[in-house]
Design an enzyme around this catalytic site. Structure first.
Site, PDB file in Angstrom:
ATOM      1  N   SER A 116       0.821  -1.200   0.000  1.00 19.91           N
ATOM      2  CA  SER A 116       0.000   0.000   0.000  1.00 19.91           C
ATOM      3  C   SER A 116       0.860   1.256   0.000  1.00 19.91           C
ATOM      4  CB  SER A 116      -0.909   0.010   1.230  1.00 19.91           C
ATOM      5  OG  SER A 116      -1.557   1.258   1.383  1.00 19.91           O
ATOM      6  N   TYR A 148      -1.692   5.981  -5.008  1.00 21.73           N
ATOM      7  CA  TYR A 148      -2.680   7.036  -5.216  1.00 21.73           C
ATOM      8  C   TYR A 148      -1.920   8.222  -5.810  1.00 21.73           C
ATOM      9  CZ  TYR A 148      -5.811   4.606  -1.921  1.00 21.73           C
ATOM     10  OH  TYR A 148      -6.611   3.686  -1.290  1.00 21.73           O
ATOM     11  N   THR A 190      -4.892   2.841  -7.679  1.00 19.38           N
ATOM     12  CA  THR A 190      -6.262   2.752  -7.176  1.00 19.38           C
ATOM     13  C   THR A 190      -7.056   3.936  -7.711  1.00 19.38           C
ATOM     14  OG1 THR A 190      -5.688   1.525  -5.190  1.00 19.38           O
ATOM     15  CG2 THR A 190      -7.704   2.815  -5.114  1.00 19.38           C
ATOM     16  N   LYS A 243      -6.774  -0.420 -10.353  1.00 19.15           N
ATOM     17  CA  LYS A 243      -7.542  -1.148  -9.344  1.00 19.15           C
ATOM     18  C   LYS A 243      -8.815  -0.371  -8.987  1.00 19.15           C
ATOM     19  CE  LYS A 243      -7.075  -2.990  -4.616  1.00 19.15           C
ATOM     20  NZ  LYS A 243      -8.073  -2.141  -3.935  1.00 19.15           N
ATOM     21  N   HIS A 246     -13.079  -1.976  -3.477  1.00 22.64           N
ATOM     22  CA  HIS A 246     -12.346  -1.475  -2.302  1.00 22.64           C
ATOM     23  C   HIS A 246     -12.785  -2.205  -1.034  1.00 22.64           C
ATOM     24  CE1 HIS A 246      -9.524   2.028  -1.974  1.00 22.64           C
ATOM     25  NE2 HIS A 246      -9.615   1.719  -0.697  1.00 22.64           N
TER      26      HIS A 246
END
Length: 375
Positions: free
Chosen positions: A116, A142, A168, A242, A266
């Site tokens: 992440s 992100y 994402t 994603k 999510h």
């Protein structure tokens, strides 16, 4: 770099669901709400699980199975099995070793890991812990309001040896997470998104009469399709998106050079009442099949708990699956050993399911393997 703590596995762990009660006993109420909760009424959170349960397998018997295996191909690379750890933020909330424990476990079980962007451990340290494993190491991203910072972060990711970027795209804002708010969740010190340290927060523009703090403020710097094109142009790494849930978005992603998609809502944490990922998967697989050009990689997350779920996902068109909350439960229960055991259980169950369905290898799994897809 120190290795993970040595811990004992509790007795009675026979499946992934058995980790949940142990994790619940170890985590604070706010941390439990953060990891386990979903958006609003949590309808999509629950639907992700029930959708896999609703699918029925239709096995074949007396097949020649000697020499069978779980190997698969993903981004032109052969993997021992199709199971990866999903990107989950702030894993030190669950265990002091955090992402380091997950990385050691993934390496030990030849599983892939997607780190992440909001990892509580530096991305370089995680890459070192994954060294020697047969599974891929990807970085979830992100796009930050400061595009210059985003570029520098991508350069760090490349230098550390990550093999793909996973952007994402379904969370320009955080969902209405009622369970977290009721529990009063706040990120405790010293846990933070260490890889985002130094990012310049978006400037708060003065709002005029009738303007929205969300639409005219926060979302004024949100990522768009232009940023996908920009990101593809600044990295040598394959780019996967994603959170795509619509066929038109899937096609646009491919047109902009994406190497694949992760079918995801999510984990039910952003927009409630969206379709379950098991329902979205065949729809998006068909959209990609109908498109000319190189075949894109397709992965899915959300509600994966059993080896039968993995086999169903492959039958519906996925190349691989991402395991989410269950490995956090395993992490909270017994650190690296817990996560490694969870991965081993899931892979063993996949092999059992394949054998009992008459599948010698994953390429033999298709819609014919699912009872409800038959006329």
């Amino acid at each position: 770099m120190n290795g993970p703590r040595r811990e004992a596995l509790p007795e009675g762990i026979a499946g992934l669901a058995d980790f949940e009660a142990h994790a619940r006993a170890r985590l604070s109420e706010p941390a439990w709400a953060y990891f386990s909760g979903g958006a609003a009424d949590e309808l999509s959170l629950r639907a992700n699980r029930t959708a896999w349960d609703a699918l029925r397998l239709h096995p074949r018997v007396l097949r020649e199975l000697a020499g069978g295996h779980t190997r698969t191909h993903l981004l032109d690379r052969e993997l021992p099995h199709p199971i990866l750890l999903a990107p989950i933020a702030y894993q030190q909330l669950a265990h002091a070793d955090g992402e380091i424990a997950s990385a050691y476990a993934a390496a030990a079980q030849d599983a892939g890991l997607i780190l992440s962007a909001q990892s509580s451990t530096p991305l370089e340290t995680v890459a070192q812990a994954m060294a020697g494993g047969a599974g891929p190491l990807w970085f979830q991203l992100y796009i930050q309001p400061d595009r210059g910072f985003t570029r520098e972060l991508v350069q760090r990711v490349e230098a550390a040896g990550y093999q793909a970027l996973v952007l994402t795209v379904d969370a320009p804002v955080q969902g209405a997470r009622d369970r977290e708010r009721r529990a009063g969740f706040k990120l405790p010190a010293p846990i933070s998104a260490v890889n985002l340290a130094g990012a310049i927060p978006p400037a708060r523009a003065a709002l005029g009469s009738g303007q929205s703090a969300l639409f005219d403020g926060l979302l004024s710097t949100a990522a768009s399709w232009r940023d996908v094109e920009w990101l593809h142009g600044i990295t040598r790494l394959p780019l996967l998106l994603k959170g795509v849930q619509h066929a038109d978005d899937a096609r646009q992603a491919m047109d902009l050079g994406a190497a694949g998609l992760v079918v995801s809502n999510h984990g039910g944490r952003t927009l409630d009442t969206v379709a379950a990922t098991a329902e979205l998967l065949p729809y998006l697989a068909e959209a990609l099949r109908a498109r000319a050009g190189p075949r894109a990689s397709l992965l899915v997350d959300g509600g994966i708990r059993r080896g039968t779920d993995v086999l169903k996902a492959i039958a519906l068109g996925a190349d691989a699956v991402l395991l989410g909350r269950p490995y956090v439960h395993a992490l909270a229960t017994a650190g690296a050993l817990g996560v490694a055991h969870a991965l081993r259980l899931l892979r063993d169950e996949l092999e059992i399911a394949m054998a009992l369905c008459g599948c010698k290898q994953l390429s033999e799994a298709g819609p014919h393997l699912l009872w409800q897809t038959r006329p």
